[in-house]
Design an enzyme around this catalytic site. Structure first.
Site, PDB file in Angstrom:
ATOM      1  CG  PHE A  44      15.277  -5.167   3.708  1.00 33.21           C
ATOM      2  CD1 PHE A  44      16.455  -4.715   4.266  1.00 33.21           C
ATOM      3  CD2 PHE A  44      14.099  -4.507   4.020  1.00 33.21           C
ATOM      4  CE1 PHE A  44      16.473  -3.615   5.120  1.00 33.21           C
ATOM      5  CE2 PHE A  44      14.102  -3.413   4.871  1.00 33.21           C
ATOM      6  CZ  PHE A  44      15.289  -2.963   5.420  1.00 33.21           C
ATOM      7  CG  ASP A  99       8.668  -9.230   4.485  1.00 35.10           C
ATOM      8  OD1 ASP A  99       7.836  -8.373   4.132  1.00 35.10           O
ATOM      9  OD2 ASP A  99       9.769  -8.920   4.978  1.00 35.10           O
ATOM     10  CE  LYS A 149       8.497  -0.755   2.490  1.00 39.41           C
ATOM     11  NZ  LYS A 149       8.991   0.518   3.005  1.00 39.41           N
TER      12      LYS A 149
END
Length: 388
Positions: free
Chosen positions: A133, A218, A247
């Protein structure tokens, strides 16, 4: 009319209606609009690194808003320079930084760098992992190996070839001299907090070195101390060509970063990419406060306590525990994670039904031993309630 009804009438239905409406938070605790208290064991999806309303974060944001809140990319400001220098220092590698507002935007920047590299070197495709993702904008979605959220928005303009995560032989077969870049998560987050086999990421580095492909890590969820290291790749003994962050970096303020190492850091020319709000002074000030207050030793200690406590639970619904640091999945023997999430909320804990058989735990990095023990003590009852 309740707040839930008002939400349903005012918003697009892509989120459904969230089951809990939060009003405020302090440390690892949050309160809903009815005054019920919860221990927050999801942390805004690994975002709330140093807890809710941390005094240092509040002070940094308030001071910066009162000084200057926005400059655009037409002007520079000191907080962005300080933050870029701080990140490069923690990485201990020569690189260049681009600031964005989110994880998907950081991955969009990494994708554009990869496409520019492809054009410069005559390469034609990218490789990413099945069930990976990387975001929901169309560029990042083209790299996301989840058919359920990807297929309805295709076809995509970029040729991306997917391989099973953790299979070094499959990766080696897929990455040829025509491959421009490989996108991997050091641990797959949305797939269920799935760590790679030992040696897989170092093998990926060797494969990319042998073929000339860029390796993009990532770390939208895994960085900023979440796994017990500043960046998850540091534990695996390799350096990517491009690193993406978001995040936990802002502790609740929106910020993302794309960092290119070596030649990858200078692929963009003036005007190739930009962001009006990316690296704004307030988010940079927040990120600097977060970096000042993440204690890696404390993260490792808390992670060992949480994992050890969960692994000691002998419940038929708990099949196992996986993940790294304070980023874990309680793996279930039945696909009832939604019921576990609800039972946990009823008991005063916020967790995330990540996959049908996996519950994600990502508490703030400041979670105390007492709070961990309270969750571990309550979890068997939560599982029994969900199973029943």
């Amino acid at each position: 009319m309740s707040l839930y009804d008002r939400f349903e009438q005012a918003f697009m239905p892509n989120y459904g209606v969230p089951p809990v409406a939060l009003a405020r938070g302090e440390g690892t605790r949050v309160w809903d609009v009815d005054g019920k208290t919860y221990l927050d064991f999801i942390g805004g999806i690994a975002v709330t690194s140093i807890g809710h309303a941390h005094p240092a974060l509040v002070e940094a944001v308030a001071k910066q808003v009162a000084t200057i809140a926005h400059t655009s990319n037409l002007f520079l400001h000191e907080p962005e320079v300080l933050l870029a220098e701080r990140l490069l220092g923690l990485l201990d590698a020569p690189g260049r930084v681009f600031f964005a507002n989110s994880g998907t935007e950081a991955n969009e920047a990494a994708l554009k760098l990869s496409l520019k590299y492809a054009k410069r070197t005559g390469r034609s495709y990218l490789v990413a992992a099945e069930n990976g993702f990387h975001g929901r904008t169309l560029g990042a979605l083209s790299l996301t190996g989840k058919a359920s959220i990807r297929d309805q928005f295709g076809p995509f303009p970029t040729d991306v070839r997917f391989v099973p995560y953790g299979d070094a032989d499959a990766l080696k077969a897929a990455v040829t001299g025509e491959c421009a870049a490989v996108f991997l998560e050091p641990t797959q987050g949305e797939a269920g907090v799935v760590p790679p086999p030992d040696g897989y990421l170092r093998a990926a580095r060797e494969i990319c070195d042998a073929t000339g492909a860029l390796l993009v890590a990532d770390e939208i969820q895994s960085a900023i101390g979440r796994t017990g290291h500043w960046f998850a790749h540091q534990a695996d003994g390799f350096t990517p060509d491009i690193l993406t962050l978001a995040k936990g970096l802002g502790g609740g303020l929106p910020i993302g970063a794309c960092i290119g190492f070596g030649d990858a850091g200078t692929l963009f020319d003036k005007g190739d990419h930009g962001s009006t709000f990316g690296g704004n002074p307030v988010s940079c000030a927040a990120a600097l406060a977060v970096l000042d207050h993440v204690d890696l030793d404390r993260v490792r200690s808390a992670a060992a306590r949480l994992r050890g406590g969960l692994e000691a639970i002998g419940h038929p619904l708990l099949k196992g525990v996986r993940g790294r640091g304070l980023w874990l999945a309680a793996v279930l023997s039945e696909p009832v994670s939604g019921k576990v999430q609800q039972a946990a909320a009823d008991a005063g804990f916020l967790v995330n039904a990540l996959q049908p058989d996996a519950v994600r735990l990502a508490p703030p990095l400041v979670v105390t031993d007492e709070e961990i023990d309270a969750f571990v003590a309550a979890f068997p009852r939560i599982l029994t309630e969900a199973a029943g």
